[in-house]
Design a protein around this motif. Structure first.
Motif, PDB file in Angstrom:
ATOM      1  N   GLY A 134     -28.673 -41.461   6.820  1.00  0.00           N
ATOM      2  CA  GLY A 134     -27.447 -41.188   7.545  1.00  0.00           C
ATOM      3  C   GLY A 134     -27.196 -39.753   7.920  1.00  0.00           C
ATOM      4  N   ASN A 135     -28.251 -38.990   8.182  1.00  0.00           N
ATOM      5  CA  ASN A 135     -28.091 -37.632   8.681  1.00  0.00           C
ATOM      6  C   ASN A 135     -28.565 -37.585  10.135  1.00  0.00           C
ATOM      7  N   SER A 136     -28.771 -36.403  10.659  1.00  0.00           N
ATOM      8  CA  SER A 136     -29.236 -36.258  12.043  1.00  0.00           C
ATOM      9  C   SER A 136     -30.398 -35.271  12.111  1.00  0.00           C
ATOM     10  N   LEU A 137     -31.283 -35.373  11.153  1.00  0.00           N
ATOM     11  CA  LEU A 137     -32.431 -34.474  11.103  1.00  0.00           C
ATOM     12  C   LEU A 137     -33.426 -34.835  12.203  1.00  0.00           C
ATOM     13  N   THR A 138     -34.027 -33.809  12.787  1.00  0.00           N
ATOM     14  CA  THR A 138     -34.922 -34.000  13.920  1.00  0.00           C
ATOM     15  C   THR A 138     -36.313 -33.469  13.587  1.00  0.00           C
ATOM     16  N   GLY A 139     -37.217 -33.654  14.546  1.00  0.00           N
ATOM     17  CA  GLY A 139     -38.562 -33.115  14.407  1.00  0.00           C
ATOM     18  C   GLY A 139     -39.627 -34.179  14.507  1.00  0.00           C
ATOM     19  N   ASP A 140     -40.790 -33.747  14.966  1.00  0.00           N
ATOM     20  CA  ASP A 140     -41.941 -34.636  15.050  1.00  0.00           C
ATOM     21  C   ASP A 140     -42.588 -34.725  13.676  1.00  0.00           C
ATOM     22  N   ILE A 141     -42.903 -35.932  13.242  1.00  0.00           N
ATOM     23  CA  ILE A 141     -43.480 -36.122  11.915  1.00  0.00           C
ATOM     24  C   ILE A 141     -44.773 -35.335  11.748  1.00  0.00           C
ATOM     25  N   ALA A 142     -45.485 -35.096  12.850  1.00  0.00           N
ATOM     26  CA  ALA A 142     -46.724 -34.317  12.779  1.00  0.00           C
ATOM     27  C   ALA A 142     -46.446 -32.899  12.305  1.00  0.00           C
ATOM     28  N   THR A 143     -45.338 -32.321  12.759  1.00  0.00           N
ATOM     29  CA  THR A 143     -44.964 -30.969  12.345  1.00  0.00           C
ATOM     30  C   THR A 143     -44.617 -30.925  10.870  1.00  0.00           C
ATOM     31  N   VAL A 144     -43.889 -31.945  10.412  1.00  0.00           N
ATOM     32  CA  VAL A 144     -43.534 -32.022   8.996  1.00  0.00           C
ATOM     33  C   VAL A 144     -44.788 -32.066   8.136  1.00  0.00           C
ATOM     34  N   ILE A 145     -45.744 -32.888   8.527  1.00  0.00           N
ATOM     35  CA  ILE A 145     -46.991 -33.025   7.775  1.00  0.00           C
ATOM     36  C   ILE A 145     -47.736 -31.693   7.718  1.00  0.00           C
ATOM     37  N   GLY A 178     -47.675 -43.035  11.431  1.00  0.00           N
ATOM     38  CA  GLY A 178     -48.970 -43.351  10.847  1.00  0.00           C
ATOM     39  C   GLY A 178     -49.780 -42.125  10.480  1.00  0.00           C
ATOM     40  N   LEU A 179     -49.411 -40.968  11.035  1.00  0.00           N
ATOM     41  CA  LEU A 179     -50.130 -39.733  10.710  1.00  0.00           C
ATOM     42  C   LEU A 179     -50.024 -39.373   9.235  1.00  0.00           C
ATOM     43  N   LEU A 180     -49.073 -39.951   8.547  1.00  0.00           N
ATOM     44  CA  LEU A 180     -48.986 -39.749   7.097  1.00  0.00           C
ATOM     45  C   LEU A 180     -50.263 -40.218   6.408  1.00  0.00           C
ATOM     46  N   ALA A 181     -50.951 -41.169   7.039  1.00  0.00           N
ATOM     47  CA  ALA A 181     -52.176 -41.727   6.457  1.00  0.00           C
ATOM     48  C   ALA A 181     -53.432 -41.221   7.149  1.00  0.00           C
ATOM     49  N   ALA A 182     -53.284 -40.301   8.096  1.00  0.00           N
ATOM     50  CA  ALA A 182     -54.440 -39.814   8.853  1.00  0.00           C
ATOM     51  C   ALA A 182     -55.235 -38.791   8.041  1.00  0.00           C
ATOM     52  N   SER A 183     -56.534 -38.811   8.213  1.00  0.00           N
ATOM     53  CA  SER A 183     -57.408 -37.861   7.526  1.00  0.00           C
ATOM     54  C   SER A 183     -58.591 -37.547   8.420  1.00  0.00           C
ATOM     55  N   ASP A 184     -59.323 -36.502   8.052  1.00  0.00           N
ATOM     56  CA  ASP A 184     -60.564 -36.196   8.761  1.00  0.00           C
ATOM     57  C   ASP A 184     -61.586 -35.713   7.738  1.00  0.00           C
ATOM     58  N   GLU A 185     -62.668 -35.124   8.193  1.00  0.00           N
ATOM     59  CA  GLU A 185     -63.755 -34.727   7.296  1.00  0.00           C
ATOM     60  C   GLU A 185     -63.358 -33.590   6.363  1.00  0.00           C
ATOM     61  N   ASP A 209     -45.051 -44.703  17.113  1.00  0.00           N
ATOM     62  CA  ASP A 209     -46.367 -45.219  16.749  1.00  0.00           C
ATOM     63  C   ASP A 209     -46.577 -45.288  15.249  1.00  0.00           C
ATOM     64  N   VAL A 210     -47.502 -46.178  14.881  1.00  0.00           N
ATOM     65  CA  VAL A 210     -47.980 -46.298  13.502  1.00  0.00           C
ATOM     66  C   VAL A 210     -49.495 -46.390  13.598  1.00  0.00           C
ATOM     67  N   TYR A 211     -50.129 -45.238  13.650  1.00  0.00           N
ATOM     68  CA  TYR A 211     -51.595 -45.222  13.759  1.00  0.00           C
ATOM     69  C   TYR A 211     -52.144 -43.953  13.124  1.00  0.00           C
ATOM     70  N   PRO A 212     -53.080 -44.086  12.186  1.00  0.00           N
ATOM     71  CA  PRO A 212     -53.606 -45.344  11.629  1.00  0.00           C
ATOM     72  C   PRO A 212     -52.534 -46.095  10.838  1.00  0.00           C
ATOM     73  N   HIS A 213     -52.904 -47.272  10.347  1.00  0.00           N
ATOM     74  CA  HIS A 213     -51.915 -48.052   9.616  1.00  0.00           C
ATOM     75  C   HIS A 213     -51.598 -47.390   8.281  1.00  0.00           C
TER      76      HIS A 213
END
Length: 266
Positions: A134-145, A178-185, A209-213
């Protein structure tokens, strides 16, 4: 009343203030109308010192939130600005739940918070519940990560959180959750740092979006009621189902229970 530090054989009538475990004893002197009682153990207590690392994180969190929320900042200002004794009053910070010297929860429900999502909220290792409903916080989840990982890599490379429940319902966050679950090498997914996360309430935002799952270990997931502005280009004369599917935000076709995407057009 007297006290004795566990492992010691020295009694004191001064209430202890130092960190440690103490046995508590009661002695009743003989009186004219009642019998006395020899020194008897009646309980024990433990005094914890608050984590200096988490105190620094709280100061960083205050800086992140206060800039856009001056009214909220007044609730914390006196304690956070006290560089010498403030750490002794952590338990009085509104919305902060402290147990045994650590922050174990944040309750910022309906605080009217605005501005960018404060990434420092995700840097407390002992926190189990984080509720920002119930707040009004903004931002792209990618930036948070990115911000959380930058902190981890710089200050605590072995960081692992005890977080079990994350509730960000009713904010204005955007992007691909879904970027919360994204990884690379080179970098593992952020969720590997949160192995106990089983509940993620994120309805009422603007995720697309939710990718990856998201991992199946998240047992309770709510991504409903997202507010988004999406335009689909459909050629009805030369209809191409694959073209349509590729335009649909993955959040619409994501099936968390099946860990898949429903891409069948009927």
């Amino acid at each position: 009343i007297s006290y004795m530090a566990q492992g010691s054989d020295v009694y004191t009538t001064d209430a202890p203030v130092a960190e440690g475990a103490y046995d508590i004893f009661l002695t009743i002197d003989e009186g004219t109308l009642y019998y006395g009682m020899e020194r008897t153990k009646i309980g024990r207590m433990t005094i914890y010192s608050f984590s200096a690392t988490e105190w620094a994180c709280l100061q960083g969190l205050y800086t992140q939130i206060a800039a856009s929320n001056p009214e909220w900042a007044q609730k914390w200002q006196a304690i956070i600005s006290n560089t010498t004794a403030g750490i002794l009053s952590v338990g009085q910070l509104e919305g902060v739940i402290v147990e045994k010297g650590h922050v174990v929860g944040f309750d910022f429900v309906d605080e009217s918070l605005v501005g960018q999502f404060p990434s420092m909220l995700l840097t407390f290792p002992q926190t189990k519940v984080l509720d920002l409903t119930g707040n009004s916080l903004t931002g792209d989840i990618a930036t948070v990560i990115q911000e959380v990982y930058a902190y981890i890599l710089q200050y605590d490379p072995t960081f692992e959180s005890q977080l079990e429940t994350l509730n960000i319902t009713g904010n204005k966050l955007t992007g691909n959750i879904g970027l919360l679950a994204a990884s690379d090498e080179t970098v593992s997914s952020l969720l590997t740092r949160f192995p106990n996360l089983t509940t993620l309430w994120a309805s009422g935002n603007s995720f697309t979006d939710v990718y990856p799952h998201l991992p199946a270990t998240i047992l309770n997931l709510d991504l409903t009621n997202q507010v988004m502005d999406v335009e689909l280009n459909i050629d009805l004369y030369n209809f191409d189902a694959n073209s349509l599917i590729n335009q649909i935000p993955t959040l619409f076709v994501y099936n968390h229970q099946e860990q898949s995407y429903n891409t069948t057009v009927t």
